[in-house]
Design an enzyme around this catalytic site. Structure first.
Site, PDB file in Angstrom:
ATOM      1  N   ASN A 210      -3.705 -94.519  19.399  1.00  0.00           N
ATOM      2  CA  ASN A 210      -4.550 -93.407  19.853  1.00  0.00           C
ATOM      3  C   ASN A 210      -5.907 -93.939  20.295  1.00  0.00           C
ATOM      4  O   ASN A 210      -6.157 -95.143  20.250  1.00  0.00           O
ATOM      5  CB  ASN A 210      -4.672 -92.333  18.760  1.00  0.00           C
ATOM      6  CG  ASN A 210      -5.293 -92.894  17.502  1.00  0.00           C
ATOM      7  OD1 ASN A 210      -6.434 -93.345  17.515  1.00  0.00           O
ATOM      8  ND2 ASN A 210      -4.537 -92.892  16.410  1.00  0.00           N
ATOM      9  N   ASP A 281       0.929 -89.708  12.936  1.00  0.00           N
ATOM     10  CA  ASP A 281       1.745 -88.847  12.077  1.00  0.00           C
ATOM     11  C   ASP A 281       3.221 -89.268  12.085  1.00  0.00           C
ATOM     12  O   ASP A 281       3.960 -88.943  11.171  1.00  0.00           O
ATOM     13  CB  ASP A 281       1.646 -87.387  12.552  1.00  0.00           C
ATOM     14  CG  ASP A 281       0.245 -86.832  12.304  1.00  0.00           C
ATOM     15  OD1 ASP A 281      -0.237 -86.965  11.173  1.00  0.00           O
ATOM     16  OD2 ASP A 281      -0.357 -86.296  13.254  1.00  0.00           O
ATOM     17  N   PHE A 325     -11.168 -85.239   7.934  1.00  0.00           N
ATOM     18  CA  PHE A 325     -11.553 -84.839   9.284  1.00  0.00           C
ATOM     19  C   PHE A 325     -10.413 -84.012   9.862  1.00  0.00           C
ATOM     20  O   PHE A 325      -9.270 -84.124   9.413  1.00  0.00           O
ATOM     21  CB  PHE A 325     -11.773 -86.062  10.171  1.00  0.00           C
ATOM     22  CG  PHE A 325     -13.181 -86.579  10.158  1.00  0.00           C
ATOM     23  CD1 PHE A 325     -13.721 -87.156   9.026  1.00  0.00           C
ATOM     24  CD2 PHE A 325     -13.977 -86.489  11.305  1.00  0.00           C
ATOM     25  CE1 PHE A 325     -15.023 -87.625   9.017  1.00  0.00           C
ATOM     26  CE2 PHE A 325     -15.279 -86.964  11.307  1.00  0.00           C
ATOM     27  CZ  PHE A 325     -15.803 -87.534  10.164  1.00  0.00           C
ATOM     28  N   LYS A 343      -4.715 -79.841   2.003  1.00  0.00           N
ATOM     29  CA  LYS A 343      -4.892 -81.210   1.502  1.00  0.00           C
ATOM     30  C   LYS A 343      -5.804 -81.265   0.271  1.00  0.00           C
ATOM     31  O   LYS A 343      -6.145 -82.340  -0.196  1.00  0.00           O
ATOM     32  CB  LYS A 343      -5.429 -82.102   2.631  1.00  0.00           C
ATOM     33  CG  LYS A 343      -4.488 -82.138   3.843  1.00  0.00           C
ATOM     34  CD  LYS A 343      -4.810 -83.210   4.867  1.00  0.00           C
ATOM     35  CE  LYS A 343      -3.892 -83.060   6.080  1.00  0.00           C
ATOM     36  NZ  LYS A 343      -3.820 -84.246   6.928  1.00  0.00           N
TER      37      LYS A 343
HETATM   38  O1  PMT Z   1     -13.111 -93.387  16.063  1.00  0.00           O
HETATM   39  P1  PMT Z   1     -13.930 -92.602  17.077  1.00  0.00           P
HETATM   40  O2  PMT Z   1     -13.665 -93.052  18.499  1.00  0.00           O
HETATM   41  O3  PMT Z   1     -15.408 -92.586  16.743  1.00  0.00           O
HETATM   42  O4  PMT Z   1     -13.421 -91.087  17.012  1.00  0.00           O
HETATM   43  C1  PMT Z   1     -13.657 -90.283  15.890  1.00  0.00           C
HETATM   44  C2  PMT Z   1     -12.443 -89.383  15.550  1.00  0.00           C
HETATM   45  C3  PMT Z   1     -12.202 -88.398  16.674  1.00  0.00           C
HETATM   46  C4  PMT Z   1     -11.209 -90.235  15.328  1.00  0.00           C
HETATM   47  C5  PMT Z   1     -12.814 -88.633  14.220  1.00  0.00           C
HETATM   48  O5  PMT Z   1     -13.960 -87.854  14.453  1.00  0.00           O
HETATM   49  C6  PMT Z   1     -11.687 -87.754  13.733  1.00  0.00           C
HETATM   50  O6  PMT Z   1     -11.531 -86.611  14.112  1.00  0.00           O
HETATM   51  N1  PMT Z   1     -10.834 -88.308  12.825  1.00  0.00           N
HETATM   52  C7  PMT Z   1      -9.616 -87.636  12.316  1.00  0.00           C
HETATM   53  C8  PMT Z   1      -8.453 -87.851  13.239  1.00  0.00           C
HETATM   54  C9  PMT Z   1      -7.168 -87.281  12.694  1.00  0.00           C
HETATM   55  O7  PMT Z   1      -6.250 -88.004  12.402  1.00  0.00           O
HETATM   56  O8  PMT Z   1      -7.209 -85.974  12.504  1.00  0.00           O
HETATM   57  P2  PMT Z   1      -5.932 -85.073  11.975  1.00  0.00           P
HETATM   58  O9  PMT Z   1      -6.398 -83.674  12.154  1.00  0.00           O
HETATM   59  O10 PMT Z   1      -4.696 -85.520  12.624  1.00  0.00           O
HETATM   60  O11 PMT Z   1      -5.839 -85.443  10.435  1.00  0.00           O
HETATM   61  C10 PMT Z   1      -6.527 -84.710   9.411  1.00  0.00           C
HETATM   62  C11 PMT Z   1      -6.999 -85.634   8.297  1.00  0.00           C
HETATM   63  O12 PMT Z   1      -5.861 -86.171   7.611  1.00  0.00           O
HETATM   64  C12 PMT Z   1      -7.806 -86.801   8.764  1.00  0.00           C
HETATM   65  O13 PMT Z   1      -8.831 -87.025   7.825  1.00  0.00           O
HETATM   66  C13 PMT Z   1      -6.805 -87.959   8.763  1.00  0.00           C
HETATM   67  O14 PMT Z   1      -7.466 -89.208   8.481  1.00  0.00           O
HETATM   68  C14 PMT Z   1      -5.850 -87.570   7.653  1.00  0.00           C
HETATM   69  N2  PMT Z   1      -4.449 -87.990   7.877  1.00  0.00           N
HETATM   70  C15 PMT Z   1      -3.751 -87.545   8.959  1.00  0.00           C
HETATM   71  C16 PMT Z   1      -2.415 -87.910   9.118  1.00  0.00           C
HETATM   72  C17 PMT Z   1      -1.802 -88.743   8.149  1.00  0.00           C
HETATM   73  N3  PMT Z   1      -0.543 -89.128   8.277  1.00  0.00           N
HETATM   74  N4  PMT Z   1      -2.519 -89.178   7.098  1.00  0.00           N
HETATM   75  C18 PMT Z   1      -3.821 -88.803   6.932  1.00  0.00           C
HETATM   76  O15 PMT Z   1      -4.462 -89.194   5.956  1.00  0.00           O
END
Ligand code: PMT
Length: 403
Positions: A210, A281, A325, A343
């Site tokens: 990504n 994911d 996030f 979560k």
């Molecule tokens: O790295 P940069 O270029 O500065 O960009 C920043 C960012 C956009 C990556 C950051 O601001 C951000 O949004 N990070 C979260 C990205 C993400 O995976 O979001 P999500 O909505 O898919 O996941 C929700 C949360 O669960 C996140 O904290 C993620 O780390 C966590 N997660 C998700 C999937 C997974 N399998 N395991 C996880 O722990």
């Protein structure tokens, strides 16, 4: 800028690396600091006081008895004025004198009189640096609370390759920033920060990834270090970002499963987790052992679900504070609130990654902070460093409330 209006005394002692003091002083001024330089007599053989005076716009003192009226009763006045006191480069001689309590010139007298945090950047020949007497002196000073920048390895002026080089000015200035600005807000707390993206292999040469640059996560790691925490940074793929100074350990990972193993192994002992990483994911169910040949017009990849690392942490949350996030492109608050609850988080940072100036890659972000009691804190567009400082402060407030 963190160093805006901070008072920095830059003391220069007599080694070949003294010429780098000019770059250090210049970078400090560019970051907004007010810099006053003092020098040992030997340092003036390598760089002139005039150079440092012109760069900093402040008089430079060398002798205890110079006629520099701004530094009235020079050493005491300067010692009190400093927010941080830096010796760069520091010779074996200056380190030895301070360790022995000898104060026989302006540099050693002033450092002895200051209550500001002191940062020492040794630079000398490898054998001198590794000499047990020098190492004992450094240990003694560390035990007294003096901070050190480890010298770098490489070509030394004396012709040998080894440890003893003054690190690059930018690194020294990063350390000075930390020395001058670190607080006790999260002192004694262990913090895990994740940043960057995870990658899932398709075959030995291809992967699914990504756009995460790691900037948001690395800014949070830096903010947590500035708050005095012991920081473990779990880094996925980034834009070759340097580890922020003061991070205790960095663990580089590739896939989501590798990130999970790294986070899990530090979780039980940690107080706070901030998961800014963009995590895959799904992974390829059966990555090919050899490079896939381009024979067909289309290609099907069977994907299987990766573990949700944060969900797992939320399930076995004990004393830890969890910050996640949410990277969304629609219904940011609604989806973010659902993730916060599902979560079992203490705070969620929702960002609309489709918005201009927000999300992946750039140096700014636009976030809304969501809390379990329904509080919603909408933040304006700001730099990722500024946002990181707010996130860390809010996390510290949550930890305070749990006491
Ligand atoms: O790295 P940069 O270029 O500065 O960009 C920043 C960012 C956009 C990556 C950051 O601001 C951000 O949004 N990070 C979260 C990205 C993400 O995976 O979001 P999500 O909505 O898919 O996941 C929700 C949360 O669960 C996140 O904290 C993620 O780390 C966590 N997660 C998700 C999937 C997974 N399998 N395991 C996880 O722990």
């Amino acid at each position: 800028m963190l160093l805006e209006n901070k008072h920095i005394v830059l003391a220069v002692s007599g080694g070949i690396a003294a010429f780098k003091a000019a770059s250090i002083a210049s970078m400090l001024c560019k970051r907004g600091a007010v810099v006053k330089c003092i020098m040992t007599h030997n340092a003036t053989a390598f760089i002139t006081p005039l150079t440092l005076r012109e760069i900093t716009g402040n008089p430079v003192a060398v002798s205890m008895f110079d006629d520099v009226t701004e530094f009235n009763i020079e050493h005491i006045a300067l010692a009190r004025w400093a927010d941080a006191f830096v010796i760069a480069p520091a010779t074996a001689d200056v380190i030895g004198k301070i360790a022995a309590g000898i104060a026989d010139d302006l540099v050693t007298t002033t450092v002895m009189a200051t209550k500001a945090p002191v940062l020492i950047a040794p630079a000398m020949n490898s054998n001198m640096f590794l000499n047990p007497i020098v190492q004992d002196n450094i240990k003694k000073l560390r035990d007294y609370g003096y901070q050190f920048v480890e010298p770098a390895s490489g070509h030394l002026a004396c012709g040998v390759i080894g440890i003893g080089r003054l690190p690059e000015p930018e690194e020294i200035v990063d350390y000075i920033e930390l020395t001058a600005c670190r607080t006790d807000r999260l002192k004694g707390k262990k913090v895990i920060v994740t940043g960057g993206g995870t990658r899932e292999s398709i075959d030995p040469v291809r992967f699914i990834g990504n756009h995460s640059s790691g900037r948001m996560g690395f800014a949070i790691a830096k903010a947590a270090v500035l708050a005095g925490a012991d920081v473990t940074l779990v880094a996925g793929t980034t834009d070759h970002l340097k580890t922020p100074v003061g991070v205790m350990r960095r663990i580089d990972v590739g896939s989501t499963n590798e990130m999970k193993d790294a986070v899990d192994s530090y979780y039980d002992a940690c107080d706070l987790v901030i998961k800014a990483a963009a995590v895959a994911d799904y992974r390829v169910a059966h990555p090919a052992k050899n490079k896939i040949k381009k024979s067909e017009e289309t290609m099907d990849l069977k994907m299987e679900k990766n573990p949700d690392i944060l969900y797992g942490l939320g399930q076995r949350k004990d004393h830890q504070t969890l910050v996640g996030f949410a990277a969304e492109t629609t219904n940011v608050i609604e989806y973010g609130t659902a993730k916060l609850k599902k979560k079992n988080l203490d705070m969620l940072v929702a960002n609309d990654v489709a918005a201009k100036g927000a999300g992946f890659q750039g140096t700014t972000n636009i976030a809304t902070l969501l809390f379990p009691d329904g509080t919603v804190e909408k933040l304006d567009k700001m730099s990722k460093d500024e946002l990181a400082a707010i996130i860390v402060e809010r996390a510290a407030q949550i930890i305070d409330k749990k006491k």
